[in-house]
Design a protein around this motif. Sequence first.
Motif, PDB file in Angstrom:
ATOM      1  N   HIS A 155       0.619  -0.766  -0.052  1.00 32.61           N
ATOM      2  CA  HIS A 155       0.155   0.169   0.329  1.00 32.61           C
ATOM      3  C   HIS A 155       0.747   1.274  -0.621  1.00 32.61           C
ATOM      4  N   VAL A 156       0.588   2.608  -1.052  1.00 33.48           N
ATOM      5  CA  VAL A 156       1.084   3.890  -0.346  1.00 33.48           C
ATOM      6  C   VAL A 156      -0.191   4.371  -0.221  1.00 33.48           C
ATOM      7  N   LEU A 157      -0.059   5.081   0.433  1.00 33.64           N
ATOM      8  CA  LEU A 157      -1.356   6.322   1.276  1.00 33.64           C
ATOM      9  C   LEU A 157      -0.993   7.444   0.570  1.00 33.64           C
ATOM     10  N   MET A 158      -1.996   8.031   0.318  1.00 31.04           N
ATOM     11  CA  MET A 158      -1.816   9.508  -0.942  1.00 31.04           C
ATOM     12  C   MET A 158      -2.636  10.784   0.200  1.00 31.04           C
ATOM     13  N   GLY A 159      -2.337  11.938   0.580  1.00 32.03           N
ATOM     14  CA  GLY A 159      -3.647  12.243   0.440  1.00 32.03           C
ATOM     15  C   GLY A 159      -3.890  13.529   0.264  1.00 32.03           C
ATOM     16  N   TRP A 160      -4.557  13.368   0.298  1.00 29.33           N
ATOM     17  CA  TRP A 160      -5.514  14.285  -1.371  1.00 29.33           C
ATOM     18  C   TRP A 160      -6.407  14.984  -0.672  1.00 29.33           C
ATOM     19  N   ASN A 161      -6.619  16.372  -1.135  1.00 30.67           N
ATOM     20  CA  ASN A 161      -7.457  17.629  -0.712  1.00 30.67           C
ATOM     21  C   ASN A 161      -7.835  18.467  -2.466  1.00 30.67           C
ATOM     22  N   ASP A 162      -7.498  18.056  -3.630  1.00 31.46           N
ATOM     23  CA  ASP A 162      -7.816  18.529  -4.750  1.00 31.46           C
ATOM     24  C   ASP A 162      -7.413  19.960  -4.650  1.00 31.46           C
ATOM     25  N   GLY A 163      -6.099  19.552  -3.813  1.00 28.00           N
ATOM     26  CA  GLY A 163      -4.739  21.295  -4.314  1.00 28.00           C
ATOM     27  C   GLY A 163      -3.775  21.236  -4.996  1.00 28.00           C
ATOM     28  N   ALA A 164      -3.440  22.295  -5.332  1.00 24.45           N
ATOM     29  CA  ALA A 164      -2.186  21.538  -6.405  1.00 24.45           C
ATOM     30  C   ALA A 164      -0.865  21.080  -6.094  1.00 24.45           C
ATOM     31  N   GLU A 165      -0.783  21.132  -4.708  1.00 17.67           N
ATOM     32  CA  GLU A 165       0.478  20.760  -4.205  1.00 17.67           C
ATOM     33  C   GLU A 165      -0.294  19.055  -3.588  1.00 17.67           C
ATOM     34  N   ALA A 166      -1.507  18.754  -3.479  1.00 15.87           N
ATOM     35  CA  ALA A 166      -1.593  17.390  -3.442  1.00 15.87           C
ATOM     36  C   ALA A 166      -1.633  16.463  -5.051  1.00 15.87           C
ATOM     37  N   LEU A 167      -1.986  17.358  -6.159  1.00 13.16           N
ATOM     38  CA  LEU A 167      -1.259  17.038  -7.570  1.00 13.16           C
ATOM     39  C   LEU A 167      -0.119  16.565  -8.254  1.00 13.16           C
ATOM     40  N   ALA A 168       0.252  16.998  -7.755  1.00 14.86           N
ATOM     41  CA  ALA A 168       2.130  18.124  -7.350  1.00 14.86           C
ATOM     42  C   ALA A 168       2.494  16.729  -7.442  1.00 14.86           C
ATOM     43  N   ALA A 169       2.675  16.348  -5.864  1.00 11.42           N
ATOM     44  CA  ALA A 169       3.120  15.255  -4.975  1.00 11.42           C
ATOM     45  C   ALA A 169       2.710  14.402  -6.830  1.00 11.42           C
ATOM     46  N   ALA A 170       0.997  13.345  -5.807  1.00  7.57           N
ATOM     47  CA  ALA A 170       0.308  12.668  -7.268  1.00  7.57           C
ATOM     48  C   ALA A 170       1.696  12.135  -8.377  1.00  7.57           C
ATOM     49  N   ARG A 171       1.455  13.278  -8.911  1.00  6.71           N
ATOM     50  CA  ARG A 171       2.519  12.809 -10.435  1.00  6.71           C
ATOM     51  C   ARG A 171       3.760  12.807 -10.166  1.00  6.71           C
ATOM     52  N   ALA A 172       3.991  13.222  -9.589  1.00  3.62           N
ATOM     53  CA  ALA A 172       6.256  13.678  -8.580  1.00  3.62           C
ATOM     54  C   ALA A 172       6.470  11.495  -8.381  1.00  3.62           C
ATOM     55  N   ALA A 173       4.778  11.318  -7.585  1.00  8.16           N
ATOM     56  CA  ALA A 173       5.282   9.516  -7.479  1.00  8.16           C
ATOM     57  C   ALA A 173       4.763   8.470  -8.026  1.00  8.16           C
ATOM     58  N   LEU A 174       4.507   8.655  -9.397  1.00 13.36           N
ATOM     59  CA  LEU A 174       3.656   8.093 -10.400  1.00 13.36           C
ATOM     60  C   LEU A 174       4.322   6.961 -10.406  1.00 13.36           C
TER      61      LEU A 174
END
Length: 277
Positions: A155-174
């Motif tokens: 499992h990987v836990l992703m904190g998500w709040n629909d914000g620009a920072e969270a989206l940038a982290a998701a993309r970086a972690a792909l």
Amino acid sequence: MSYKIIATILTETDDATEGLDAAIALADRMNAHLDIYVVTISHTETNNYLMGAEALMIAEQTRDAMDQRDKLVTWVNTRMRGEVLRWVLQPATVQGPALSAYLARKLRFSDLVVLPRPYQDNPEAAHLVEACLFNAERPVLMIPKGCKAPEAGGHVLMGWNDGAEALAAARAALPLLQQAEVADICIIDPPNHAAERSDPGGAMAQYLMRHGTKSEVAVLAKTEPHVSDILLRRAKEVGAKMIVSGAYGHSRLREAVFGGATRNLLEQADLPILMSR
């Protein structure tokens, strides 16, 4: 999809080699090039000494920092002996105020920076993380003491709040998310009138699915004062190997004075955290 250029930074030698070890493991697993930056810092401040003493103090501090750099270079070369991955060592000694500009120039072509988790024993670690995130604008994977690079699967836990920072982290972690068994999209107390109110996390789940990552969405109530406490509790519940989170949704000054999710996560987490902004 994988990282092609991974970087790590060393400022001192001690028993905490988690950052370097994790960078080696990830670079080997992803067939990436590893850039190892050995950076020692001269902390002498100007305008604080009598006339004539300032130049002597700067010279002495710089000489000590260069000696420490040379010791680090020797240590790294010994540590890397026998490693088969592609790597290069880049040593430097800089004045304290020039650190951010130096890292911004050097790290801007890296895909990921791997560092020890700050707010532990290394006093430079927090400055390094902020320089990577704000000046070099690079994602940072932080490794707590006693931890290793996140392994494939699980499992990987992703904190998500629909914000620009969270989206940038998701993309970086792909590249890491694609190797995970499942990504747990964790949404805490979403606002009633948000754009995703009818399907919180749905767009992110679809995004990950199209990138080959299975995901689950968990909408949680804010039952504790700090968002970081809820994320860490959830990570334990699902057995997460890593947390992915946006960094510094508030200003660094506000985080430093009043605290925040970023600061609290970095102080408390006992598993690797990938942050971006």
